[in-house]
Scaffold this motif. Sequence first.
Motif, short mmCIF file in Angstrom:
data_model
loop_
_atom_site.label_atom_id
_atom_site.label_comp_id
_atom_site.label_asym_id
_atom_site.label_seq_id
_atom_site.Cartn_x
_atom_site.Cartn_y
_atom_site.Cartn_z
N VAL A 262 0.19 -0.91 0.12
CA VAL A 262 0.47 0.31 -0.21
C VAL A 262 0.84 1.62 -0.20
CG1 VAL A 262 -1.89 1.58 1.22
CG2 VAL A 262 -1.64 -1.20 1.17
N TYR A 263 0.54 2.51 -1.37
CA TYR A 263 1.51 3.62 -1.03
C TYR A 263 0.71 4.36 -0.47
CZ TYR A 263 4.21 1.29 -4.91
OH TYR A 263 4.94 0.85 -5.27
N ILE A 264 1.79 5.13 0.50
CA ILE A 264 0.67 5.77 1.43
C ILE A 264 1.32 7.63 1.23
CG2 ILE A 264 -0.02 6.75 4.17
CD1 ILE A 264 0.62 3.66 4.42
N LYS A 265 0.04 8.77 1.18
CA LYS A 265 1.10 9.90 0.67
C LYS A 265 0.79 10.31 1.70
CE LYS A 265 -0.89 13.77 -1.12
NZ LYS A 265 -1.40 15.13 -0.90
N PRO A 266 1.84 11.01 3.02
CA PRO A 266 1.95 11.34 3.90
C PRO A 266 1.32 12.68 4.61
CG PRO A 266 3.74 10.95 2.70
CD PRO A 266 3.01 10.76 2.21
N ALA A 267 -0.08 12.68 5.07
CA ALA A 267 -0.55 13.85 5.39
C ALA A 267 0.04 14.70 5.73
CB ALA A 267 -1.34 13.75 7.01
N ALA A 268 1.81 15.76 6.50
CA ALA A 268 2.19 16.50 6.88
C ALA A 268 3.44 16.83 6.16
CB ALA A 268 3.17 15.94 7.94
N ASN A 269 3.58 17.81 5.54
CA ASN A 269 4.35 18.19 4.52
C ASN A 269 5.82 18.54 4.77
OD1 ASN A 269 6.15 19.34 2.40
ND2 ASN A 269 5.32 21.29 2.68
N LEU A 270 6.35 17.26 4.68
CA LEU A 270 7.76 17.05 5.58
C LEU A 270 8.73 18.05 5.38
CD1 LEU A 270 8.42 13.23 4.86
CD2 LEU A 270 7.02 14.42 7.43
N GLN B 27 17.38 24.01 6.40
CA GLN B 27 16.07 23.74 7.33
C GLN B 27 15.14 25.31 6.50
OE1 GLN B 27 14.24 22.97 8.77
NE2 GLN B 27 12.71 23.90 9.75
N THR B 28 15.37 26.22 5.99
CA THR B 28 14.62 27.40 5.64
C THR B 28 14.03 27.03 4.65
OG1 THR B 28 17.07 28.04 5.66
CG2 THR B 28 15.27 28.83 7.38
N MET B 29 15.50 26.30 3.38
CA MET B 29 15.02 26.30 2.14
C MET B 29 14.36 24.47 1.54
SD MET B 29 16.51 29.52 0.37
CE MET B 29 18.12 29.36 -0.16
N SER B 30 13.79 24.18 2.86
CA SER B 30 14.39 22.67 2.34
C SER B 30 13.21 22.20 1.39
CB SER B 30 13.87 22.09 3.98
OG SER B 30 11.80 22.47 4.06
N GLY B 31 11.82 23.13 1.00
CA GLY B 31 10.99 22.82 0.17
C GLY B 31 11.99 23.13 -1.62
N ILE B 32 12.89 23.62 -1.10
CA ILE B 32 13.23 23.99 -2.95
C ILE B 32 14.60 22.64 -2.60
CG2 ILE B 32 14.96 25.19 -3.96
CD1 ILE B 32 13.68 27.41 -2.65
N LEU B 33 15.31 23.42 -1.74
CA LEU B 33 16.84 22.24 -1.17
C LEU B 33 16.24 20.34 -1.85
CD1 LEU B 33 18.96 24.18 0.93
CD2 LEU B 33 18.60 24.60 -1.39
N PHE B 34 15.24 20.38 -1.21
CA PHE B 34 14.96 18.47 -1.16
C PHE B 34 13.80 17.93 -1.92
CE2 PHE B 34 17.89 19.26 2.45
CZ PHE B 34 18.68 19.07 2.40
N LEU B 147 24.20 14.62 -6.53
CA LEU B 147 25.22 14.21 -7.07
C LEU B 147 25.38 15.80 -7.61
CD1 LEU B 147 28.22 14.09 -6.75
CD2 LEU B 147 29.00 12.99 -8.45
N ALA B 148 24.48 15.76 -8.97
CA ALA B 148 24.01 16.74 -10.15
C ALA B 148 23.94 18.18 -9.23
CB ALA B 148 23.28 16.36 -11.45
N PRO B 149 22.76 17.62 -8.29
CA PRO B 149 21.83 19.18 -8.14
C PRO B 149 23.06 19.93 -7.16
CG PRO B 149 20.53 17.48 -7.74
CD PRO B 149 21.68 16.59 -8.25
N THR B 150 23.61 18.86 -6.11
CA THR B 150 24.44 19.34 -5.67
C THR B 150 25.35 20.11 -5.77
OG1 THR B 150 23.78 17.25 -4.06
CG2 THR B 150 26.12 18.81 -3.08
N LEU B 151 26.02 19.59 -6.80
CA LEU B 151 27.35 19.84 -7.78
C LEU B 151 26.80 21.61 -8.25
CD1 LEU B 151 29.20 17.50 -9.98
CD2 LEU B 151 29.86 18.88 -8.63
N ALA B 152 25.63 21.57 -8.76
CA ALA B 152 25.11 22.97 -9.05
C ALA B 152 25.15 24.18 -8.30
CB ALA B 152 23.53 22.76 -10.02
N LEU B 153 24.42 23.41 -6.98
CA LEU B 153 24.22 24.85 -6.14
C LEU B 153 25.36 24.70 -5.52
CD1 LEU B 153 22.07 26.18 -4.08
CD2 LEU B 153 22.58 23.45 -2.44
#
Lengths: 282, 174
Positions: A262-270, B27-34, B147-153
């Motif tokens: 089962v694939y689960i979509k997490p509720a929280a934005n990680l 931490q602050t840019m985790s939405g973009i970086l990860f 590797l590729a994204p890390t190098l770019a950044l």
Amino acid sequence: MQKFFSSRKLVIVVICLIVSFGLMSLSVAIRDKRNTPPLVQQFGNDIVGFADRIVATPMNGIHHGFVSTKNLLNTYQENQRLKSKVDQLTQTQVKDQVLSRENKQLKRQLNVGNTLTGYEKINAAVITRTPSSWASQVIINKGQASGIKKDMPVIAGPGLIGTVAEVNKTNSKVVLISNTAENSNRFAIQVLGDNSKVVNGIITSYDSAANRIIMGNITSNAKLSVGNRVTTSGLGGVIPKGIYVGTVSKVTQDDYGLAKKVYIKPAANLNDIEVVSVAIRD
Amino acid sequence: MKRKIPIAVYFVIGQFIAFFFDGSISQTMSGILFKYPNAMVPYLTVLWLILAAFFGNGKKLHLYTWAAVIGFIFDMYYTGLLGVYVFIFPLVVYLCQLVYQSLPPNFMSGFLVYFLGITVLVSLGYMANVFIGETDSSVAQFLVNTLAPTLALNLVLLTIVYFPVEALYRTHRQ
């Protein structure tokens, strides 16, 4: 051959390699077996944690400002949407209150003490995140001194985000459910399927390409469909029952066609975690 | 006359600031970086060390000792897995210094050397994590998604920081 081994650099490299592998195995062993890291490491981590707050607090403040501005721009649309949900929510809340009171009374009557669902929350702020693509970890600003112990579940916003992996005196590391390590995140979870049949299982892995938690080895025949809710089951260990994990997004057969996956979509934005709460079972 | 603050002080303070910035940026840019499935990891700590190896006097700054110390703190505080970066950081600094000295000292060779340095750093880090079972991603996934994204950044970060840091070391050389 003689010259090769007499090289001083080579000896240094070999010694470094041996020490490196030794230290790695040691820290893995400690992480798996003991509840807290050695005192020296704890002490070091506490000091670094304090220093980090000097840099992290302004950075997080700036980030918070940006997020607030972004939220402000979306306010109107969101308000419209939320208004329609408010009436519904009040109704559910009242019902919830009545039910929980009834539940308490019934428990008292039956002489049942605390069950798996009871838990308290400790709130903590995220100081920093591990700059690594393998260890999906954040560091929070509460530790042993606030009553946090290893393996406690951590909640952010709507649902579960991970567990406490390492506890120091004043800060602790939280491993997110997006971590792909072999030995992390074996939560006991359950899916409330169609016809309110419950399917129990554990999280077996994480699909990082699609951001989905995978629950494997399910042999139950209960029918599951997309959108079914997934919560923790409270079985085994310190995780209480009833913490929201996410919703079912896909149900497939495993590689051998014997069990379901089962694939689960997490509720929280990680990837946007500022404040978390650690759940402590009563 | 006003006494000049020695470059070693700048080096150490900058080192710790870079170290904490790594975590804060993640931490602050985790939405973009990860953002799934890619991972861009900032390595400002290593950037600072390598720039010191380029422009500064490695012996006077005790560069290798500091690289090992900051690597140890990195292991302890960020990953909780000892014995990885404590050896990788000095090794990368050593390699970069070795290659940079045999090239004409300008931005392009710095860029090239840093490219190689980050590749070695991230690859060794990946190998260590595979060894202890911290990750199960394949080599192909590693090359494309990490590797590729890390190098770019990190090359972008190098381009931003290179000239100011060079100026800092140049003013202190006289």
